[in-house]
Design a protein around this motif. Structure first.
Motif, PDB file in Angstrom:
ATOM      1  N   SER A   1       0.847  -1.197   0.000  1.00 11.32           N
ATOM      2  CA  SER A   1       0.000   0.000   0.000  1.00 11.32           C
ATOM      3  C   SER A   1       0.876   1.239   0.000  1.00 11.32           C
TER       4      SER A   1
ATOM      5  N   GLU B   1       1.001   4.352  -4.240  1.00 18.45           N
ATOM      6  CA  GLU B   1       1.490   2.974  -4.309  1.00 18.45           C
ATOM      7  C   GLU B   1       2.716   2.871  -5.225  1.00 18.45           C
TER       8      GLU B   1
ATOM      9  N   PHE C   1      -3.942  -1.748  -4.822  1.00 21.54           N
ATOM     10  CA  PHE C   1      -4.981  -0.727  -4.980  1.00 21.54           C
ATOM     11  C   PHE C   1      -5.239  -0.270  -6.416  1.00 21.54           C
TER      12      PHE C   1
ATOM     13  N   GLY D   1      -8.768   1.035   0.469  1.00 22.86           N
ATOM     14  CA  GLY D   1      -8.355  -0.192   1.142  1.00 22.86           C
ATOM     15  C   GLY D   1      -8.161  -1.353   0.167  1.00 22.86           C
ATOM     16  N   GLY D   2      -8.065  -1.049  -1.132  1.00 31.24           N
ATOM     17  CA  GLY D   2      -8.076  -2.091  -2.160  1.00 31.24           C
ATOM     18  C   GLY D   2      -6.826  -2.947  -2.269  1.00 31.24           C
ATOM     19  N   SER D   3      -5.790  -2.651  -1.493  1.00 28.48           N
ATOM     20  CA  SER D   3      -4.561  -3.449  -1.641  1.00 28.48           C
ATOM     21  C   SER D   3      -4.735  -4.906  -1.211  1.00 28.48           C
TER      22      SER D   3
END
Ligand code: ASP
Ligand code: MG
Length: 470
Positions: free
Chosen positions: A41, A130, A196, A211-213
Motif C-alpha cells: 500500500s 502505491e 490498490f 483499502g483495495g490493496s
C-alpha cells in the motif's frame, strides 16, 4: 513449488523503521518459499493526502496541493535517505520520487485550471502513493541482497472503466500476470507490486476502492495459485472484539471466509469481504499478521476451520443507528408492501444493515444509519401515502439512538442453544433487546439494543458466550 503472497498495509511501511521491518520479513520468507510476491500500500496517510491535494486544486487552492506535494516528496526522500545506502540506487530513487511528484503537481495544475476533478483524473492522481511505496520497498529489498523489482499493477490488473471502484477483468488479468510476473519469478526476482491500482485495457489508471490493496493481494494470490496470502497490518490478527471496548479481547486463531465476511460487514475493521473473494474457490488460506510482531501466529482464514474453539468467535457493534418501523394491520397478506418499502429506502440512498419482519406480518422493521433516517421516512411516506390514508398502514416511525450488536461464529447456526446463551447473557445484565435478525450467511446473529446498553452488551456476550463465563 511453493509461492507466498505477502501484502503490507500503509502502517507497515509508514515509517523507515516499519519499512525496514517489512523488508526483513520479506527477506526471511524469501528463504522459506520458492517464490514470494509482495503487494504494498501507499505509506500511511499518503492516499488521503493525494486526494486532499486533488480536491484543493479543484477548489482553486494552489498553495495547498503544492504544500502536499512537498510534504510527500520530503517524506519519501527521508525514507530513501534512511534506508538506502548505495549512492547510485539512492540517486535513482530520488529521481523517481521527484518525477512522480512533479507529475502529481502537473495533474493538480490541470485540475486547478479546469476547476474540475473527474474520477478518472483522481485515480491517476492517487496512483502515485502505491507507485512510490513499491519503488522504495523494492530498492530496500535490493539493499538487503534480494533480487527485487517494483511492478506497477497497471501492467497486471486489467479493469473495467469504473474509476474509483474498478472491477478487475479475470481473463486479461490472468494473461498479463502470467506474462509479466512468470518470467521474473523464474529468475528468482521478488516482485513488489503496487496495491490498490489497475488500468483499463487502454492503460488508463484505475483504483479498486479504498483499502483495495488486500484485494490486489488476493487477486494475484489466486492467479499465481499461491499457497498462502499473508496480510501484514499493525495488529496481531482478527480480534474477538474491539479491544477499546473489551480489554481482554484476544486474537482469533482460526476463522472461516464466511465468518470474516460477516465480521467486516458488521463493523469490525478486518478484511473487506470482497477482498478475499478471489481466493475462496481455490481455498487458499489467508493469514492476518502483525508486521511489528511477526512471530505471533496471527489469524488464519480458511474455508472450514478445524478449530471450532468456542461456538461464537467475535462480537461487534455498529452505532448511530435508527430503526424504522412500518406497521399496520392492513399489511397482512398484501403482497408487495415489503418490496415497495425497500424500493423507497433504496431511492433515499440508505444502506439497510438489518431487517426483521414479524411472522404475523403486521410490521416490518429495519435499521439504517441515523443520518439517512429522515430521508428514508420521507421516501416511505411518499411511497405508502395511499396505504397510510386508507389506514392499511397505521404508522411509519423512527427510533433513534440504537446500536446493532452482532455475534459471529459458525456455531450460531450449528449449535443448539447458542442463541439462548446470548439472550441469557444479556438478560443477566438486564439489557433489553429490541429486534433480532440472523445474518445472511447464517453464521451471525444481530440484535438491536439501545445505544446506552451497547458497550455493556458487547462485554456481556464476550464474557459469557465467547469466554464461557471465565
Ligand atoms: N492506499 C489505499 C488506501 O489508502 C489502498 C490501501 O491502503 O489498501 O485506500
Ligand atoms: Mg490501507
Amino acid at each position: 513449488m511453493s509461492i507466498l503472497m505477502m501484502k503490507f498495509g500503509g502502517t507497515s511501511v509508514g515509517t523507515p523503521a516499519a519499512m525496514a521491518q517489512a523488508g526483513e520479513i520479506v527477506s526471511r520468507e524469501a528463504k522459506n518459499w520458492d517464490h514470494v510476491v509482495v503487494v504494498v500500500s501507499a505509506l500511511s496517510g499518503v492516499t488521503d493526502m493525494l486526494i486532499a491535494g486533488a480536491r484543493s486544486a479543484e477548489t482553486g487552492n494552489k498553495e495547498r496541493y503544492q504544500e502536499i506535494a512537498d510534504t510527500i516528496r520530503t517524506r519519501h526522500r527521508e525514507m530513501a535517505a534512511k534506508l538506502i545506502t548505495d549512492p547510485a540506487e539512492r540517486e535513482a530513487l530520488e529521481r523517481t520520487i521527484d518525477s512522480y511528484l512533479s507529475e502529481f503537481s502537473r495533474l493538480c495544475e490541470s485540475v486547478y485550471v479546469l476547476r474540475e476533478l473527474t474520477p478518472r483524473v483522481l485515480d491517476g492522481i492517487v496512483s502515485f502513493g502505491e507507485r512510490l511505496s513499491a519503488r522504495l520497498l523494492a530498492a530496500f529489498l535490493r539493499e538487503q541482497g534480494l533480487r527485487s523489482e517494483a511492478v506497477d499493477a497497471t501492467e497486471l490488473i486489467v479493469t473495467d472503466g469504473t474509476f474509483q471502484n474498478a472491477v478487475p477483468l479475470v481473463d486479461p488479468t490472468r494473461a498479463r500476470v502470467a506474462d509479466r510476473l512468470g518470467p521474473s519469478l523464474k529468475k528468482g526476482v521478488v516482485p513488489v507490486v503496487t496495491g490498490f491500482i489497475g488500468a483499463t485495457e487502454d492503460g488508463i489508471p484505475t483504483t479498486l476502492g479504498r483499502g483495495g490493496s488486500d484485494y490486489t493481494a488476493a487477486i494475484l494470490g489466486e492467479m499465481l495459485d499461491s499457497d498462502a496470502v499473508w496480510i501484514f497490518t499493525d495488529v496481531d490478527g482478527v480480534m474477538t472484539a474491539d479491544p477499546r471496548i473489551v480489554p481482554d479481547a484476544h486474537v482469533i486463531p482460526d476463522i472461516s471466509y464466511a465468518e470474516v465476511g460477516e465480521l467486516a460487514y458488521f463493523g469490525a475493521k478486518v478484511l473487506h469481504p470482497r477482498a478475499i473473494r478471489p481466493v475462496i474457490d481455490r481455498g487458499i488460506p489467508v493469514w492476518v499478521k502483525n508486521t511489528f510482531n511477526p512471530d505471533a501466529p496471527g489469524t488464519r482464514i480458511v474455508r472450514s476451520p478445524q478449530n471450532t474453539d468456542g461456538t461464537v468467535k467475535a462480537v461487534t457493534m455498529i452505532d448511530d443507528l435508527t430503526m424504522i418501523n412500518v406497521r399496520g394491520r392492513g399489511m397482512i397478506g398484501v403482497p408487495g408492501i415489503a418490496g415497495r418499502t425497500f424500493s423507497a429506502v433504496a431511492r433515499a440512498n440508505a444502506n439497510v444493515l438489518m431487517i426483521s419482519q414479524a411472522s404475523s406480518e403486521q410490521s416490518i422493521c429495519f435499521a439504517v444509519p441515523t443520518e439517512s433516517a429522515p430521508a428514508v421516512v420521507a421516501s416511505l411516506e411518499e411511497e405508502l401515502a395511499h396505504e397510510l390514508a386508507r389506514r392499511d398502514i397505521d404508522s411509519i416511525w423512527a427510533q433513534n439512538d440504537l446500536v446493532i450488536i452482532t455475534a459471529v461464529g459458525a456455531g450460531v447456526r450449528d449449535t443448539p442453544g447458542v442463541d439462548g446463551r446470548i439472550f441469557s447473557a444479556l438478560g443477566k445484565a438486564r439489557i433489553n433487546v429490541l429486534a433480532i435478525a440472523q445474518g445472511s450467511s447464517e453464521c451471525s446473529v444481530s440484535l438491536v439494543v439501545e445505544a446506552t446498553d451497547g458497550i455493556a452488551a458487547v462485554r456481556q456476550i464476550h464474557k459469557e458466550v465467547i469466554n464461557n463465563g471465565k
